[in-house]
Design an enzyme around this catalytic site. Sequence first.
Site, PDB file in Angstrom:
ATOM      1  CG  ASP A  25     -11.114  -1.131   7.546  1.00  0.00           C
ATOM      2  OD1 ASP A  25     -10.248  -2.018   7.383  1.00  0.00           O
ATOM      3  OD2 ASP A  25     -12.104  -1.306   8.262  1.00  0.00           O
TER       4      ASP A  25
ATOM      5  CE1 TYR B 178     -12.978 -13.566   2.382  1.00  0.00           C
ATOM      6  CE2 TYR B 178     -11.888 -11.445   2.727  1.00  0.00           C
ATOM      7  CZ  TYR B 178     -12.557 -12.540   3.226  1.00  0.00           C
ATOM      8  OH  TYR B 178     -12.804 -12.630   4.576  1.00  0.00           O
TER       9      TYR B 178
ATOM     10  CE  LYS C 139      -3.964  -1.855   2.571  1.00  0.00           C
ATOM     11  NZ  LYS C 139      -4.784  -1.682   3.773  1.00  0.00           N
TER      12      LYS C 139
ATOM     13  CG  HIS D  85     -11.722  -2.686  -3.486  1.00  0.00           C
ATOM     14  ND1 HIS D  85     -11.447  -3.574  -4.482  1.00  0.00           N
ATOM     15  CD2 HIS D  85     -10.937  -3.047  -2.443  1.00  0.00           C
ATOM     16  CE1 HIS D  85     -10.557  -4.451  -4.054  1.00  0.00           C
ATOM     17  NE2 HIS D  85     -10.216  -4.152  -2.824  1.00  0.00           N
TER      18      HIS D  85
HETATM   19  P1  ITT Z   1      -3.707  -2.861   7.061  1.00  0.00           P
HETATM   20  O1  ITT Z   1      -2.454  -3.484   7.597  1.00  0.00           O
HETATM   21  O2  ITT Z   1      -3.433  -1.658   6.227  1.00  0.00           O
HETATM   22  O3  ITT Z   1      -4.763  -2.636   8.100  1.00  0.00           O
HETATM   23  P2  ITT Z   1      -5.337  -5.103   6.199  1.00  0.00           P
HETATM   24  O4  ITT Z   1      -4.989  -6.188   5.237  1.00  0.00           O
HETATM   25  O5  ITT Z   1      -5.520  -5.439   7.600  1.00  0.00           O
HETATM   26  O6  ITT Z   1      -4.272  -3.928   6.001  1.00  0.00           O
HETATM   27  P3  ITT Z   1      -7.621  -3.995   4.689  1.00  0.00           P
HETATM   28  O7  ITT Z   1      -8.549  -3.042   5.280  1.00  0.00           O
HETATM   29  O8  ITT Z   1      -6.871  -3.534   3.492  1.00  0.00           O
HETATM   30  O9  ITT Z   1      -6.712  -4.423   5.896  1.00  0.00           O
HETATM   31  O10 ITT Z   1      -8.417  -5.281   4.258  1.00  0.00           O
HETATM   32  C1  ITT Z   1      -9.161  -6.089   5.146  1.00  0.00           C
HETATM   33  C2  ITT Z   1      -9.274  -7.469   4.554  1.00  0.00           C
HETATM   34  O11 ITT Z   1     -10.087  -7.420   3.371  1.00  0.00           O
HETATM   35  C3  ITT Z   1      -7.941  -8.062   4.113  1.00  0.00           C
HETATM   36  O12 ITT Z   1      -7.307  -8.755   5.151  1.00  0.00           O
HETATM   37  C4  ITT Z   1      -8.367  -8.978   2.978  1.00  0.00           C
HETATM   38  O13 ITT Z   1      -8.804 -10.211   3.488  1.00  0.00           O
HETATM   39  C5  ITT Z   1      -9.554  -8.258   2.370  1.00  0.00           C
HETATM   40  N1  ITT Z   1      -9.137  -7.424   1.223  1.00  0.00           N
HETATM   41  C6  ITT Z   1      -8.830  -6.105   1.255  1.00  0.00           C
HETATM   42  N2  ITT Z   1      -8.498  -5.658   0.048  1.00  0.00           N
HETATM   43  C7  ITT Z   1      -8.599  -6.715  -0.780  1.00  0.00           C
HETATM   44  C8  ITT Z   1      -8.361  -6.905  -2.164  1.00  0.00           C
HETATM   45  O14 ITT Z   1      -7.940  -5.911  -2.941  1.00  0.00           O
HETATM   46  N3  ITT Z   1      -8.554  -8.114  -2.678  1.00  0.00           N
HETATM   47  C9  ITT Z   1      -8.966  -9.135  -1.917  1.00  0.00           C
HETATM   48  N4  ITT Z   1      -9.181  -9.062  -0.608  1.00  0.00           N
HETATM   49  C10 ITT Z   1      -9.010  -7.858  -0.027  1.00  0.00           C
END
Ligand code: ITT
Length: 196
Positions: free
Chosen positions: A69, A153, A13, A180
């Site tokens: 998020d 996912y 990111k 997204h």
């Molecule tokens: P931070 O360390 O920045 O908090 P994170 O992985 O915990 O990152 P996110 O809010 O980006 O948190 O995403 C939450 C969950 O949603 C992540 O653990 C994935 O399982 C799912 N997710 C997020 N973005 C995705 C994407 O682009 N494709 C597939 N799954 C995604």
Amino acid sequence: MKTLVMATNNAHKLAEIREMLGGEYEILGLADVGCNEDIPETAPTIEGNAEMKARYVLEHYGLDCFSDDTGLEIDALGGEPGVHSARYGGVAHDSERNIDKVLRLMAEVPAGRRTARFRTAIVLLQSGRLHRFEGRVEGRILTERHGTGGFGYDSIFQPVEGDGRTFAQMAGNEKNAISHRGRAVAALVQFIKQQA
Ligand code: ITT
């Protein structure tokens, strides 16, 4: 140069946002400001969690900050996993378990009712003001995994705007163009650039 903290330690990111804003802003991650705590993410919505993380950084480090998020909202599951996406299978950030749970819960759901969307909320706290941004992409949940790219996912999510491939079967830049997070980040970057 102005400084902005992104409330994450996710290297992917950080690299993405530095590429988009690097010329104008110095983008720091949590480790760069000496934050090694696990910032609480206990709000009932993704918007609330993004705000919690951004406020935490502003309060503890006094720096302008933004935070994102993301949640996967599956209609047949009443919007779940949503804000619980990271730990849906019971273990934080274990994507395989998360996917297994979704596929199990949706085993009986017919093709026409497998609609879903990824939604990303971004909150920016800058010069004492709060700004919100959102990005979303509509799609379907497949009955099995397809592809090995991406993360989370991606292998079971087929965006409606694509050609039938899942996000895990696309190159990173193809996914970012319609995803997204790509859309939410683009809205944030457009806003920041207007001010520069
Ligand atoms: P931070 O360390 O920045 O908090 P994170 O992985 O915990 O990152 P996110 O809010 O980006 O948190 O995403 C939450 C969950 O949603 C992540 O653990 C994935 O399982 C799912 N997710 C997020 N973005 C995705 C994407 O682009 N494709 C597939 N799954 C995604």
